[in-house]
Design a protein around this motif. Structure first.
Motif, PDB file in Angstrom:
ATOM      1  N   UNK A  55       0.850  -1.177   0.000  1.00  0.00           N
ATOM      2  CA  UNK A  55       0.000   0.000   0.000  1.00  0.00           C
ATOM      3  C   UNK A  55       0.890   1.232   0.000  1.00  0.00           C
ATOM      4  N   UNK A  56       0.754   2.058  -1.026  1.00  0.00           N
ATOM      5  CA  UNK A  56       1.674   3.178  -1.211  1.00  0.00           C
ATOM      6  C   UNK A  56       0.908   4.494  -1.328  1.00  0.00           C
ATOM      7  N   UNK A  57       1.259   5.451  -0.509  1.00  0.00           N
ATOM      8  CA  UNK A  57       0.723   6.799  -0.660  1.00  0.00           C
ATOM      9  C   UNK A  57       1.634   7.580  -1.611  1.00  0.00           C
ATOM     10  N   UNK A  58       1.074   8.568  -2.298  1.00  0.00           N
ATOM     11  CA  UNK A  58       1.875   9.348  -3.237  1.00  0.00           C
ATOM     12  C   UNK A  58       1.440  10.802  -3.240  1.00  0.00           C
ATOM     13  N   UNK A  59       2.403  11.661  -3.481  1.00  0.00           N
ATOM     14  CA  UNK A  59       2.190  13.101  -3.604  1.00  0.00           C
ATOM     15  C   UNK A  59       3.100  13.554  -4.740  1.00  0.00           C
ATOM     16  N   UNK A  60       2.522  13.876  -5.909  1.00  0.00           N
ATOM     17  CA  UNK A  60       3.288  14.003  -7.147  1.00  0.00           C
ATOM     18  C   UNK A  60       3.181  15.419  -7.716  1.00  0.00           C
ATOM     19  N   UNK A  61       4.321  15.945  -8.183  1.00  0.00           N
ATOM     20  CA  UNK A  61       4.356  17.240  -8.861  1.00  0.00           C
ATOM     21  C   UNK A  61       3.714  17.122 -10.242  1.00  0.00           C
ATOM     22  N   UNK A  62       3.376  18.259 -10.881  1.00  0.00           N
ATOM     23  CA  UNK A  62       2.785  18.187 -12.223  1.00  0.00           C
ATOM     24  C   UNK A  62       3.656  17.393 -13.192  1.00  0.00           C
ATOM     25  N   UNK A  63       3.009  16.555 -13.986  1.00  0.00           N
ATOM     26  CA  UNK A  63       3.732  15.665 -14.893  1.00  0.00           C
ATOM     27  C   UNK A  63       4.142  16.346 -16.198  1.00  0.00           C
ATOM     28  N   UNK A  64       3.387  17.355 -16.612  1.00  0.00           N
ATOM     29  CA  UNK A  64       3.650  17.986 -17.898  1.00  0.00           C
ATOM     30  C   UNK A  64       3.164  17.159 -19.074  1.00  0.00           C
ATOM     31  N   UNK A  65       2.435  16.086 -18.808  1.00  0.00           N
ATOM     32  CA  UNK A  65       1.961  15.202 -19.870  1.00  0.00           C
ATOM     33  C   UNK A  65       0.536  14.736 -19.571  1.00  0.00           C
ATOM     34  N   UNK A  66      -0.169  14.347 -20.616  1.00  0.00           N
ATOM     35  CA  UNK A  66      -1.432  13.654 -20.439  1.00  0.00           C
ATOM     36  C   UNK A  66      -1.105  12.307 -19.808  1.00  0.00           C
ATOM     37  N   UNK A  67      -1.763  11.951 -18.707  1.00  0.00           N
ATOM     38  CA  UNK A  67      -1.461  10.711 -17.993  1.00  0.00           C
ATOM     39  C   UNK A  67      -2.741   9.900 -17.813  1.00  0.00           C
ATOM     40  N   UNK A  68      -2.753   8.696 -18.373  1.00  0.00           N
ATOM     41  CA  UNK A  68      -3.907   7.807 -18.283  1.00  0.00           C
ATOM     42  C   UNK A  68      -3.558   6.602 -17.432  1.00  0.00           C
ATOM     43  N   UNK A  69      -4.509   6.162 -16.634  1.00  0.00           N
ATOM     44  CA  UNK A  69      -4.310   5.002 -15.762  1.00  0.00           C
ATOM     45  C   UNK A  69      -5.390   3.971 -16.037  1.00  0.00           C
ATOM     46  N   UNK A  70      -4.978   2.715 -16.212  1.00  0.00           N
ATOM     47  CA  UNK A  70      -5.897   1.607 -16.473  1.00  0.00           C
ATOM     48  C   UNK A  70      -5.616   0.528 -15.422  1.00  0.00           C
ATOM     49  N   UNK A  71      -6.570   0.310 -14.511  1.00  0.00           N
ATOM     50  CA  UNK A  71      -6.346  -0.592 -13.384  1.00  0.00           C
ATOM     51  C   UNK A  71      -6.767  -2.013 -13.736  1.00  0.00           C
ATOM     52  N   UNK A  72      -5.866  -2.963 -13.486  1.00  0.00           N
ATOM     53  CA  UNK A  72      -6.169  -4.381 -13.702  1.00  0.00           C
ATOM     54  C   UNK A  72      -6.604  -5.045 -12.403  1.00  0.00           C
ATOM     55  N   UNK A  73      -5.837  -4.854 -11.324  1.00  0.00           N
ATOM     56  CA  UNK A  73      -6.198  -5.405 -10.009  1.00  0.00           C
ATOM     57  C   UNK A  73      -5.897  -4.369  -8.945  1.00  0.00           C
ATOM     58  N   UNK A  74      -6.502  -4.558  -7.755  1.00  0.00           N
ATOM     59  CA  UNK A  74      -6.269  -3.622  -6.666  1.00  0.00           C
ATOM     60  C   UNK A  74      -7.087  -2.356  -6.827  1.00  0.00           C
ATOM     61  N   UNK A  93     -10.787  -2.415 -13.981  1.00  0.00           N
ATOM     62  CA  UNK A  93     -11.617  -2.061 -15.123  1.00  0.00           C
ATOM     63  C   UNK A  93     -11.755  -0.577 -15.362  1.00  0.00           C
ATOM     64  N   UNK A  94     -11.308   0.249 -14.396  1.00  0.00           N
ATOM     65  CA  UNK A  94     -11.411   1.697 -14.555  1.00  0.00           C
ATOM     66  C   UNK A  94     -10.231   2.226 -15.373  1.00  0.00           C
ATOM     67  N   UNK A  95     -10.539   3.033 -16.367  1.00  0.00           N
ATOM     68  CA  UNK A  95      -9.553   3.737 -17.171  1.00  0.00           C
ATOM     69  C   UNK A  95      -9.862   5.223 -17.027  1.00  0.00           C
ATOM     70  N   UNK A  96      -8.899   5.993 -16.546  1.00  0.00           N
ATOM     71  CA  UNK A  96      -9.180   7.387 -16.248  1.00  0.00           C
ATOM     72  C   UNK A  96      -7.927   8.233 -16.430  1.00  0.00           C
ATOM     73  N   UNK A  97      -8.125   9.539 -16.448  1.00  0.00           N
ATOM     74  CA  UNK A  97      -7.025  10.494 -16.534  1.00  0.00           C
ATOM     75  C   UNK A  97      -6.573  10.846 -15.120  1.00  0.00           C
ATOM     76  N   UNK A  98      -5.276  10.679 -14.862  1.00  0.00           N
ATOM     77  CA  UNK A  98      -4.756  10.894 -13.510  1.00  0.00           C
ATOM     78  C   UNK A  98      -4.883  12.352 -13.083  1.00  0.00           C
ATOM     79  N   UNK A  99      -4.435  13.273 -13.942  1.00  0.00           N
ATOM     80  CA  UNK A  99      -4.437  14.687 -13.590  1.00  0.00           C
ATOM     81  C   UNK A  99      -4.119  15.513 -14.826  1.00  0.00           C
ATOM     82  N   UNK A 100      -4.577  16.774 -14.883  1.00  0.00           N
ATOM     83  CA  UNK A 100      -4.134  17.661 -15.964  1.00  0.00           C
ATOM     84  C   UNK A 100      -2.619  17.814 -15.919  1.00  0.00           C
TER      85      UNK A 100
END
Length: 316
Positions: A55-74, A93-100
């Motif tokens: 189990x990992x917490x995260x705090x991320x700076x702006x990526x500068x890119x379109x970022x898509x996430x597609x979850x398989x498990x968890x 099954x969720x596919x979403x945009x992480x952040x602008x």
């Protein structure tokens, strides 16, 4: 480029993720921090498969890119990008945009296997045919059908292009596949692209064309840019291009060239033989190569520039 990362050290994982994405801080409440990550990437697109056994917490700076996430498990929980009114949870099954691209985000990944795809925003704008950066207006796709189509495009780019050495070394093939992915993103999410295209279409009116034409004809000796023409016309550079195409069946730069040729022809006809050369006139109107000037002049007027000067050719 292909990279494989394996570690159960949280600091090493944080370092790898920070280099691969953007500066970030991660944390875990347990001792087990096993991570397996595979990455394939080109300059404009990357596709990573991440398998986090903790189990990992995260705090991320702006990526500068379109970022898509597609979850398989968890699951990914309490995920929130700057500007979102509420955090959101996502599961298999969720596919979403992480952040602008210009916003930081935070959340928690709970023993998840997922795919991250990142795309240069400039590619999205080029495929959409707009000048301003394209913004995704929602982090969720418009429907399950378009999400599935996008998933197929991601899989193709990742497995059949980026991960295939014989294909990945051909820039044109990678570029074509990347544009296909960008088109799938534009189809999957509500974006600002449609509004800008509609505005551009409406702005390509005769008044804008007349202003651009008047500016060109008043300043043919200047090294005019598309931006200057757009400012003079009071519309976007793309609207200027569209107006010239729609109403004159030409481009702004081609129109500028013809205006310059008209001035050059008038100057040649008014010149005194022996005092002015074709080469001098060509240079004054932006031609560093006399051969190019001759070709354009002949195509426009059906004669050689030397005929207007009553000369036999170029003299220095």
């Amino acid at each position: 480029m292909s990279v494989v990362f394996d570690s159960d050290d949280l600091e090493r994982t944080e370092e790898f993720l920070s280099k691969s994405y953007a500066p970030m801080r991660i944390g875990s409440g347990g001792r087990d921090a096993g991570a397996h990550i595979t990455r394939v990437a080109s300059d404009s697109v990357s596709a990573d498969q991440l398998d986090l056994h903790f189990e990992m917490s995260y705090d991320v700076s702006p990526l500068g890119r379109i970022c898509l996430c597609d979850i398989e498990t968890g699951t990914i929980e309490d995920h929130q990008a700057a500007g979102w009114p509420h955090p959101a949870d996502f599961g298999p099954g969720d596919l979403f945009s992480f952040a602008p691209p210009d916003r930081p985000y935070s959340g928690r990944i709970c023993r998840a296997r997922y795919i991250i795809t990142m795309l240069d925003p400039d590619v999205l704008a080029r495929v959409a045919g707009v000048e301003k950066p394209v913004e995704l207006l929602d982090h969720n796709p418009l429907s399950a059908a378009v999400a599935q189509h996008l998933r197929g495009a991601i899989t193709y780019v990742r497995d059949q292009v980026l991960a295939a050495p014989d294909i990945a070394e051909h820039p044109l093939l990678v570029s074509t596949a990347t544009q296909h992915l960008a088109a799938a993103v534009l189809a999957a999410f509500p974006t600002t692209a449609l509004d800008e295209r509609a505005g551009t279409d409406l702005d390509a009116h005769p008044r804008a064309l007349r202003r651009a034409v008047a500016f060109i004809e008043a300043n043919p000796e200047r090294d005019l840019t598309a931006t200057e023409l757009a400012q003079a016309a009071g519309v976007s550079a793309r609207a200027v291009q569209l107006a010239f195409r729609r109403h004159l069946d030409t481009t702004p730069m081609a129109y500028l060239r013809r205006v310059r040729l008209d001035h050059a022809r008038a100057e040649l006809r008014a010149a005194t033989l022996g005092e002015t050369t074709v080469t001098q006139v060509a240079a004054r109107w932006g031609y560093t190569r006399p051969s190019a000037f001759t070709a354009h002049y002949r195509a426009a007027y059906g004669e050689l520039p030397s005929q207007a000067l009553q000369d036999t050719g170029f003299s220095a």
